[in-house]
Scaffold this motif. Structure first.
Motif, PDB file in Angstrom:
ATOM      1  N   ARG A 214       0.908  -1.192   0.056  1.00  0.00           N
ATOM      2  CA  ARG A 214      -0.008  -0.003  -0.071  1.00  0.00           C
ATOM      3  C   ARG A 214       0.726   1.040  -0.189  1.00  0.00           C
ATOM      4  N   ALA A 215       1.942   1.253   0.884  1.00  0.00           N
ATOM      5  CA  ALA A 215       2.719   2.409   0.908  1.00  0.00           C
ATOM      6  C   ALA A 215       3.470   2.496  -0.565  1.00  0.00           C
ATOM      7  N   LEU A 216       3.643   1.379  -1.292  1.00  0.00           N
ATOM      8  CA  LEU A 216       4.302   1.614  -2.531  1.00  0.00           C
ATOM      9  C   LEU A 216       3.593   2.381  -3.302  1.00  0.00           C
ATOM     10  N   ARG A 217       2.429   1.884  -3.574  1.00  0.00           N
ATOM     11  CA  ARG A 217       1.233   2.542  -4.493  1.00  0.00           C
ATOM     12  C   ARG A 217       0.867   3.828  -4.050  1.00  0.00           C
ATOM     13  N   ARG A 218       0.853   4.000  -2.929  1.00  0.00           N
ATOM     14  CA  ARG A 218       0.312   5.356  -2.327  1.00  0.00           C
ATOM     15  C   ARG A 218       1.363   6.473  -2.366  1.00  0.00           C
ATOM     16  N   VAL A 219       1.653   6.939  -3.797  1.00  0.00           N
ATOM     17  CA  VAL A 219       2.962   8.038  -3.747  1.00  0.00           C
ATOM     18  C   VAL A 219       2.019   9.145  -4.358  1.00  0.00           C
ATOM     19  N   PRO A 220       2.290  10.405  -3.742  1.00  0.00           N
ATOM     20  CA  PRO A 220       1.788  11.587  -4.447  1.00  0.00           C
ATOM     21  C   PRO A 220       2.228  11.824  -5.835  1.00  0.00           C
ATOM     22  N   PRO A 221       1.377  12.442  -6.580  1.00  0.00           N
ATOM     23  CA  PRO A 221       1.652  12.343  -8.105  1.00  0.00           C
ATOM     24  C   PRO A 221       3.105  13.322  -8.203  1.00  0.00           C
ATOM     25  N   ALA A 222       3.615  13.215  -9.391  1.00  0.00           N
ATOM     26  CA  ALA A 222       4.820  13.926  -9.863  1.00  0.00           C
ATOM     27  C   ALA A 222       4.233  15.529  -9.995  1.00  0.00           C
ATOM     28  N   GLN A 223       5.232  16.513  -9.604  1.00  0.00           N
ATOM     29  CA  GLN A 223       4.990  17.776  -9.782  1.00  0.00           C
ATOM     30  C   GLN A 223       5.930  18.409 -10.869  1.00  0.00           C
ATOM     31  N   LEU A 224       5.492  18.239 -11.970  1.00  0.00           N
ATOM     32  CA  LEU A 224       6.400  18.556 -13.208  1.00  0.00           C
ATOM     33  C   LEU A 224       5.767  19.627 -13.937  1.00  0.00           C
ATOM     34  N   ASP A 225       4.800  20.316 -13.329  1.00  0.00           N
ATOM     35  CA  ASP A 225       4.166  21.451 -14.448  1.00  0.00           C
ATOM     36  C   ASP A 225       4.837  22.338 -14.998  1.00  0.00           C
ATOM     37  N   HIS A 226       6.107  22.693 -14.383  1.00  0.00           N
ATOM     38  CA  HIS A 226       7.287  23.446 -14.668  1.00  0.00           C
ATOM     39  C   HIS A 226       7.774  23.032 -16.281  1.00  0.00           C
ATOM     40  N   LEU A 227       7.702  21.858 -16.673  1.00  0.00           N
ATOM     41  CA  LEU A 227       8.132  21.317 -18.047  1.00  0.00           C
ATOM     42  C   LEU A 227       7.392  22.099 -19.120  1.00  0.00           C
ATOM     43  N   ALA A 228       6.240  22.666 -19.043  1.00  0.00           N
ATOM     44  CA  ALA A 228       5.258  23.117 -19.875  1.00  0.00           C
ATOM     45  C   ALA A 228       6.114  24.395 -20.427  1.00  0.00           C
ATOM     46  N   ASP A 229       7.211  25.081 -19.615  1.00  0.00           N
ATOM     47  CA  ASP A 229       7.902  26.321 -20.293  1.00  0.00           C
ATOM     48  C   ASP A 229       8.974  25.696 -21.494  1.00  0.00           C
ATOM     49  N   ASP A 230       9.032  24.355 -21.806  1.00  0.00           N
ATOM     50  CA  ASP A 230       9.801  23.776 -22.452  1.00  0.00           C
ATOM     51  C   ASP A 230      11.400  24.135 -22.660  1.00  0.00           C
ATOM     52  N   GLU A 231      11.752  24.488 -21.600  1.00  0.00           N
ATOM     53  CA  GLU A 231      13.147  24.905 -21.529  1.00  0.00           C
ATOM     54  C   GLU A 231      14.028  23.578 -21.537  1.00  0.00           C
ATOM     55  N   TYR A 232      13.417  22.516 -20.755  1.00  0.00           N
ATOM     56  CA  TYR A 232      14.341  21.378 -20.697  1.00  0.00           C
ATOM     57  C   TYR A 232      14.278  20.725 -22.159  1.00  0.00           C
ATOM     58  N   ALA A 233      13.220  20.733 -22.673  1.00  0.00           N
ATOM     59  CA  ALA A 233      13.042  19.971 -24.278  1.00  0.00           C
ATOM     60  C   ALA A 233      14.223  20.880 -25.000  1.00  0.00           C
ATOM     61  N   SER A 234      13.843  22.093 -25.165  1.00  0.00           N
ATOM     62  CA  SER A 234      14.841  22.906 -25.909  1.00  0.00           C
ATOM     63  C   SER A 234      16.174  22.887 -25.637  1.00  0.00           C
ATOM     64  N   LEU A 235      16.650  22.723 -24.328  1.00  0.00           N
ATOM     65  CA  LEU A 235      18.118  22.543 -24.011  1.00  0.00           C
ATOM     66  C   LEU A 235      18.516  21.374 -24.565  1.00  0.00           C
ATOM     67  N   VAL A 236      17.842  20.278 -24.349  1.00  0.00           N
ATOM     68  CA  VAL A 236      18.108  18.776 -24.789  1.00  0.00           C
ATOM     69  C   VAL A 236      18.636  18.967 -26.339  1.00  0.00           C
ATOM     70  N   LYS A 237      17.640  19.625 -27.153  1.00  0.00           N
ATOM     71  CA  LYS A 237      17.605  19.530 -28.486  1.00  0.00           C
ATOM     72  C   LYS A 237      19.135  20.594 -28.892  1.00  0.00           C
ATOM     73  N   ARG A 238      19.442  21.484 -27.916  1.00  0.00           N
ATOM     74  CA  ARG A 238      20.682  22.320 -28.294  1.00  0.00           C
ATOM     75  C   ARG A 238      22.007  21.844 -27.931  1.00  0.00           C
ATOM     76  N   ARG A 239      22.010  20.569 -27.117  1.00  0.00           N
ATOM     77  CA  ARG A 239      22.934  20.038 -26.463  1.00  0.00           C
ATOM     78  C   ARG A 239      24.296  20.153 -27.363  1.00  0.00           C
ATOM     79  N   GLY A 240      24.337  19.465 -28.431  1.00  0.00           N
ATOM     80  CA  GLY A 240      25.656  19.494 -29.287  1.00  0.00           C
ATOM     81  C   GLY A 240      26.036  20.861 -29.559  1.00  0.00           C
ATOM     82  N   GLU A 241      25.004  21.642 -30.113  1.00  0.00           N
ATOM     83  CA  GLU A 241      25.751  23.019 -30.522  1.00  0.00           C
ATOM     84  C   GLU A 241      26.194  23.913 -29.300  1.00  0.00           C
ATOM     85  N   LEU A 242      25.452  23.637 -27.905  1.00  0.00           N
ATOM     86  CA  LEU A 242      25.892  24.389 -26.939  1.00  0.00           C
ATOM     87  C   LEU A 242      27.345  23.981 -26.545  1.00  0.00           C
TER      88      LEU A 242
END
Lengths: 349, 525
Positions: A214-242
Motif C-alpha cells: 500500500r505504501a508503495l502504491r500510495r505516492v503523491p503524483p509527480a510535480q512537473l508542471d514547470h516542464l510546460a515552459d519547454d526549457e528542458y526540451a529545448s536545451l536537450v535539442k541544443r546540447r551538441g551546439e552548446l
C-alpha cells in the motif's frame, strides 16, 4: 584466519578490509568478510557495515585523486566478489515474491543496488538483479514476463533523472510498483518526490518499503508542471551546439586548450557535456541545487587534479549568455556561477 | 407589510416551503399549508423541542440553525431564522428530488471513475498473476468487502486456484481450491461454466463452504454476487464479490457494474495468457541465441560483454563462445552482417557449426577453412548473401603461468593485447569474411600472454559507435586503446565492464550496432 574470531565485528575488520581493497587482494578481502560470517555476524551487517562503507571510501579516494580510475574499478570488482561470496555463504531460501533490482539505463554504479538486492534476498524475497545500465525496453519485457511484486531502480547520477523518470513511467505502465534509491535522487530523496515515486534512503528502508504494497502504491503524483515552459526540451535539442560553442569559447579564452592531447580534449568535452546534462536535469526537476551541488563537486574534483576552477566559471558564463532567453536556465547558471566565485574566494583566502 | 391577515395567510399557504413559527418559549404559533403536508406532527401549541419530528427536535434542543433528515419518506432540509421578541421561524424545504438527482450523479461519477481505474489497471499488465491480483483488489471496497477470483490455471494444472483480497489486507492471498469448492458455493459452478448468476443473500449455506476462501477475521458474509469472467475461448474464471451482513445488498446498477468489470477482467486475463504463451516461445528461441555463460577454464580468466542493437530481445548478429579443451580453451568471437532476429538466426547456425566442427579440427586456421566451407555449402547461403567476420583461437596454458594464444582471423578487427605495463599491441590477423567465398584466405598468428597481460577481441560495434558531443563521431581505435592502456592489469570482467560503460556513455542513448567483447587473461597464480 585465527584473528577473525577475536575480530568478529565489522568495525574492527574495516581497516584490514580496506587494505585488501587497496592491494587489490580479492582473496584477502573475501577472507575478512567470510571470517565475520563465521564469527556469527549476520550477512546483512557484513554487507552494510563493511562492504558499503568501504565502497563509499573507494569513491572518496577517487574523488580526491588518491586512486586512479583503474584502482577504483579493481576495488569495485573485489567488492562485487565479496558480495557474491557473502551471498553464497548465507544462501537464504526465498519465501516471498519476486523483486527486480536494476540500474537505470546508462547507470554503471551497480554495487549499491547489488547490496540492496542481497539485503532483500536475505529477507526472503526472490530477487532478480539485472545489473548495470538496463535498457528500459529490456526491463519492461522482463516485467511482463515475470510476475514481479515490485521493481527497485537505482540512479547514482542526478543528470540521469529525466531518463529515470521515463523508466519509472514504463514500469508503472506494466502495473508494477517502483521504489527508487541512490544519490541521484538527492541525499534526502527530494527529486524522487518531485518525480512522484517512492524512495528509500538505504537498503533496510527499501526492504521495509517493498514489504508494504500500500505504501508503495500510495505516492503523491509527480510535480512537473514547470516542464510546460519547454526549457528542458529545448536545451536537450541544443546540447551538441552548446558544447561546440563552449569549446570554441574556451579555445579562444584559454590558449592552453589548443595544446591539449586528444584524451585531455575528450575529458574537457565530457565535462562541458556534463554541465549541460546537469543543467537539463535541474530544469527537469526545477531545482537549482541539482546544478550547484554538481558544480561544487566538479570544482573539487578538478582542483584535486590541479585544474583551476576558472574554466568552469567561463563555461557557465558562456552557457548563461547562450541561454539568456531561458529564464529558469539563466537563473540556475547564475547561481552556479556564484558558487564558483565563492569557492575561488575561499581558495584564495 | 400587509395589514390584511387573510392576504398574509394566503401568501404563506401558497409557498413551496414549509414554515413554522414559535414564540419565545418554543411553542408553535403558526404553520402554513406546506408545513401541514410535510410535518403533520406540528400543530399549534406543539413544543418544538419535544415534537415528533426527531431531527427537528434535536436541532432545537441543540440550538442548531439547520437540520437535514429523512422524514416520512421525504428528504427535508430546514433553516431557522430569529424573529423579534424571541420568536423564531423554521423554513423547511422538501429536497427529495434534488437529493436523488445529486445521488444519482455522484453514483454515476464514482461508477465511471471505478471503471476507468479498472480499465487502466487491467490494461497495464501482460502477466496473468498481476491481472488476477488487479481483479481481486480493484472491487474492494467500492463494490464489495471481499473479492475472490476462482480461475483455472493453464495446463497441466487441473484444480481451480483462487486469489482473494479483503478490505484491510496488505496483500491478496492465494490458494488452490478443489472442485468441491465449486460445487459447495451456490452458483459458482454455473459461473465457471459461463452463466451469470443472480446475487444471493447468504442463506443457509454452510460457512465452511466458503471458509477456505474467506479470511479468518471476515465474519459472517451477507450477500454474494458471482460473475463469470469470459474470454474468447470460454470462461476464464469467476469473480465472487462478498458483502458483510451489515452492508446493503447489490442493487441493479451495481450488478451491471460487477458484470461489466468481470467481463473486462476476463478479457485482460485472456490477453495476458496469450502474451504469456508467446513470450515463452520467444524466450526459448532467444535463450538459444543469447551469448553463453562462460565456462571455467583452468589457468585462464575470461569475460564476455554483449549489448544487442535491439534492446528488448537482446539478440543480434554479434556472438562469442568459449569451449574448454585439454590444454585450455577454444574461443570464437564474430559478427554476422545485419542485425536483429535475422542476423541472430544466422549467428545460431555459425555457432552450431562451430560446436560440431571443433570436434574434428582444433587448429584455428584449419577450423576456419572448414567452417567457411560448411557455411558456404548451406542450402540457402547464396540467396541470403550473408557473411560473417570471425576470430577463432585457442588458449594453451604454460608452465610459467602464462598462456599461448593462437588466433585466426576472418575479416574481423584484429584483437588487441594490453601488456601489464600499459602498452597496447595489435595481433595482426586480417583474412577474409567467412561464408562468402569458397577460396577465401585466412591468416593465423600466435602470441604469448604473460601473467598481467590481457587479450581483447571485439566487434566493430565498439569502435564504430557513433556519439560524443556531435553525436556523429566514432568512438574509434584511439579511444579504445587509451581506455585499455589506462585499465592495464584489471581483471577481464572489470575491463569489459569499463569498456561497455565508456561506449555507452559515448553513445549517450543513441541507437547503436551490436557490440560484443571477449577478454582473456592468464589466471592469477
Amino acid at each position: 584466519m585465527t584473528a577473525t574470531t577475536t575480530e568478529a565485528d565489522p568495525a574492527h575488520a574495516y581497516r584490514g578490509y580496506l587494505e585488501s581493497l587497496e592491494d587489490a587482494d580479492e582473496y584477502a578481502a573475501v577472507e575478512v568478510a567470510v571470517g565475520l560470517l563465521d564469527g556469527g555476524i549476520p550477512a546483512e551487517r557484513v554487507l552494510l557495515d563493511l562492504v558499503a562503507p568501504a565502497q563509499a571510501e573507494v569513491g572518496e579516494r577517487w574523488a580526491r585523486n588518491e586512486w586512479s580510475v583503474a584502482q577504483e574499478h579493481a576495488a569495485t570488482h573485489i567488492s562485487e566478489r565479496v558480495v557474491a561470496a557473502v551471498a553464497a555463504h548465507a544462501n537464504p531460501r526465498p519465501v516471498r515474491g519476486r523483486i527486480v533490482v536494476a540500474c537505470m539505463d546508462g547507470e554503471w554504479h551497480a554495487l549499491p543496488p547489488r547490496l540492496v538486492a542481497e539485503v532483500l534476498r536475505l529477507r526472503g524475497w526472490q530477487v532478480t538483479f539485472l545489473g548495470a545500465s538496463v535498457p528500459a525496453a529490456h526491463l519492461v519485457s522482463y516485467l511482463h514476463r515475470y510476475d514481479a511484486h515490485a521493481v527497485a531502480l537505482a540512479c547514482a547520477l542526478p543528470m540521469r533523472l529525466p531518463y529515470a523518470h521515463r523508466m519509472i513511467e514504463a514500469c508503472r505502465r506494466s502495473d508494477v510498483p517502483v521504489v527508487v534509491g541512490g544519490r541521484g535522487f538527492g541525499d534526502d530523496g527530494r527529486w524522487a518526490r518531485r518525480l512522484g515515486v517512492a524512495w528509500a534512503p538505504d537498503a533496510p528502508a527499501a526492504a521495509d518499503l517493498v514489504a508494504d504494497e500500500r505504501a508503495l502504491r500510495r505516492v503523491p503524483p509527480a510535480q512537473l508542471d514547470h516542464l510546460a515552459d519547454d526549457e528542458y526540451a529545448s536545451l536537450v535539442k541544443r546540447r551538441g551546439e552548446l558544447i561546440d560553442s563552449a569549446l570554441a569559447d574556451l579555445r579562444k579564452r584559454v590558449p592552453s586548450v589548443n595544446r591539449y592531447t586528444p584524451a585531455q580534449l575528450d575529458s574537457t568535452i565530457s565535462d562541458l557535456g556534463y554541465i549541460v546534462d546537469f543543467l537539463a536535469a535541474a530544469l527537469y526537476v526545477d531545482d537549482a541545487t541539482l546544478l550547484t551541488e554538481f558544480i561544487e563537486w566538479l570544482v573539487a574534483i578538478l582542483a584535486s587534479r590541479g585544474v583551476p576552477a576558472g574554466a568552469i566559471g567561463l563555461t557557465l558564463d558562456h552557457y548563461g549568455l547562450q541561454l539568456r532567453d531561458f529564464p529558469r536556465a539563466a537563473r540556475f547558471l547564475g547561481l552556479a556561477r556564484a558558487v564558483v566565485t565563492d569557492l575561488a574566494n575561499q581558495a584564495g583566502r | 407589510m400587509p395589514a390584511d391577515t387573510r392576504l398574509a395567510r394566503e401568501l404563506l399557504d401558497g409557498l413551496a416551503e414549509a414554515i413554522a413559527t414559535t414564540d419565545h418559549a418554543g411553542i408553535v404559533t403558526l404553520v402554513n399549508a406546506m408545513a401541514v403536508d410535510l410535518l403533520p406532527e406540528l400543530t399549534l401549541g406543539t413544543d418544538l423541542a419535544r415534537c415528533a419530528v426527531p431531527a427537528l427536535a434535536r436541532a432545537v434542543q441543540a440550538g442548531a440553525d439547520t437540520f437535514d433528515a429523512e422524514h416520512r419518506g421525504r428528504r427535508l432540509r430546514g433553516t431557522r431564522r430569529g424573529l423579534a421578541g424571541g420568536r423564531c421561524a423554521w423554513y423547511v424545504r422538501d429536497v427529495t428530488e434534488e437529493q436523488a438527482r445529486t445521488d444519482a450523479l455522484l453514483a454515476e461519477r464514482s461508477r465511471t471513475a471505478f471503471l476507468a481505474q479498472a480499465g487502466s489497471r487491467l490494461g497495464l499488465s501482460l502477466h496473468r498473476d498481476q491481472t488476477l491480483r488487479a481483479t481481486a483488489t480493484l472491487p474492494v471496497p467500492y463494490l464489495a468487502d471481499a473479492a475472490v477470483v476462482v480461475h483455472r490455471p493453464p495446463p497441466p494444472e487441473d484444480e481451480p486456484h483462487w486469489i482473494r483480497y479483503a478490505e484491510g489486507d496488505a496483500l491478496p492471498a492465494t490458494g488452490v481450491g478443489s472442485w468441491d469448492l465449486a460445487a459447495a458455493v451456490p452458483g459458482l459452478a454455473d459461473a465457471l461454466d459461463g452463466d451469470a448468476v443472480e446475487p444471493s443473500p447468504w442463506l443457509n449455506a454452510e460457512p465452511a463452504d466458503l471458509a477456505e476462501v474467506l479470511p479468518d477475521h471476515f465474519g459472517r458474509p451477507g450477500t454474494l454476487l458471482i460473475s463469470p469472467m469470459l474470454n474468447a475461448g470460454g470462461p476464464a474464471g469467476a469473480l465472487i464479490l462478498i458483502r458483510r451482513a451489515e452492508r446493503a445488498g447489490f442493487d441493479q446498477r451495481e450488478i451491471e457494474l460487477a458484470r461489466e468489470f468481470a467481463a473486462r477482467a476476463g478479457a485482460a486475463l485472456a490477453a495476458a495468457e496469450l502474451y504469456g504463451e508467446q513470450a515463452h516461445l520467444a524466450r526459448v528461441l532467444q535463450n538459444s541465441l543469447l551469448p553463453p555463460e562462460l565456462p571455467a577454464v583452468g589457468g585462464a580468466t575470461l569475460a564476455g560483454g554483449y549489448r544487442a542493437a535491439g534492446d528488448s530481445l537482446r539478440i543480434g548478429g554479434d556472438f562469442y563462445d568459449v569451449f574448454p579443451t585439454e590444454e585450455g580453451a577454444m574461443f570464437a568471437l564474430g559478427d554476422v552482417c545485419g542485425k536483429g532476429v535475422g542476423a541472430a538466426v544466422l549467428t545460431g547456425r555459425v555457432r552450431q557449426s562451430l560446436q560440431t566442427l571443433r570436434l574434428v579440427e582444433q587448429r584455428p586456421l584449419k577450423l576456419m577453412r572448414l567452417l567457411n566451407r560448411a557455411l558456404f555449402d548451406a542450402p540457402d547461403a547464396a540467396r541470403s548473401a550473408q557473411f560473417t567476420t570471425l576470430l577463432l583461437g585457442t588458449l594453451a596454458r604454460q608452465g610459467d603461468g602464462g598462456l599461448v594464444v593462437r588466433v585466426a582471423g576472418g575479416g574481423h578487427p584484429s584483437p588487441l593485447i594490453v601488456r601489464a605495463d600499459g602498452t597496447v599491441d595489435q595481433v595482426r590477423v586480417g583474412g577474409m569474411p567467412i561464408g562468402a567465398l569458397t577460396a577465401a584466405r585466412f591468416v593465423e598468428a600466435e602470441v604469448r600472454l604473460a601473467p598481467g597481460d590481457l587479450l581483447l577481441a571485439y566487434t566493430d560495434g565498439v569502435t564504430e559507435a557513433r556519439g560524443g558531443p556531435t553525436e556523429l563521431e566514432m568512438f574509434g581505435n584511439a579511444r579504445l586503446r587509451q581506455a585499455l592502456a589506462s585499465g592495464a592489469g584489471l581483471p577481464p570482467a572489470t575491463l569489459v565492464d569499463r569498456l561497455l560503460q565508456l561506449v555507452d556513455e559515448w553513445l549517450d542513448g543513441q541507437v547503436h550496432d551490436d557490440i560484443a567483447m571477449l577478454a582473456v587473461a592468464a589466471a592469477p597464480a
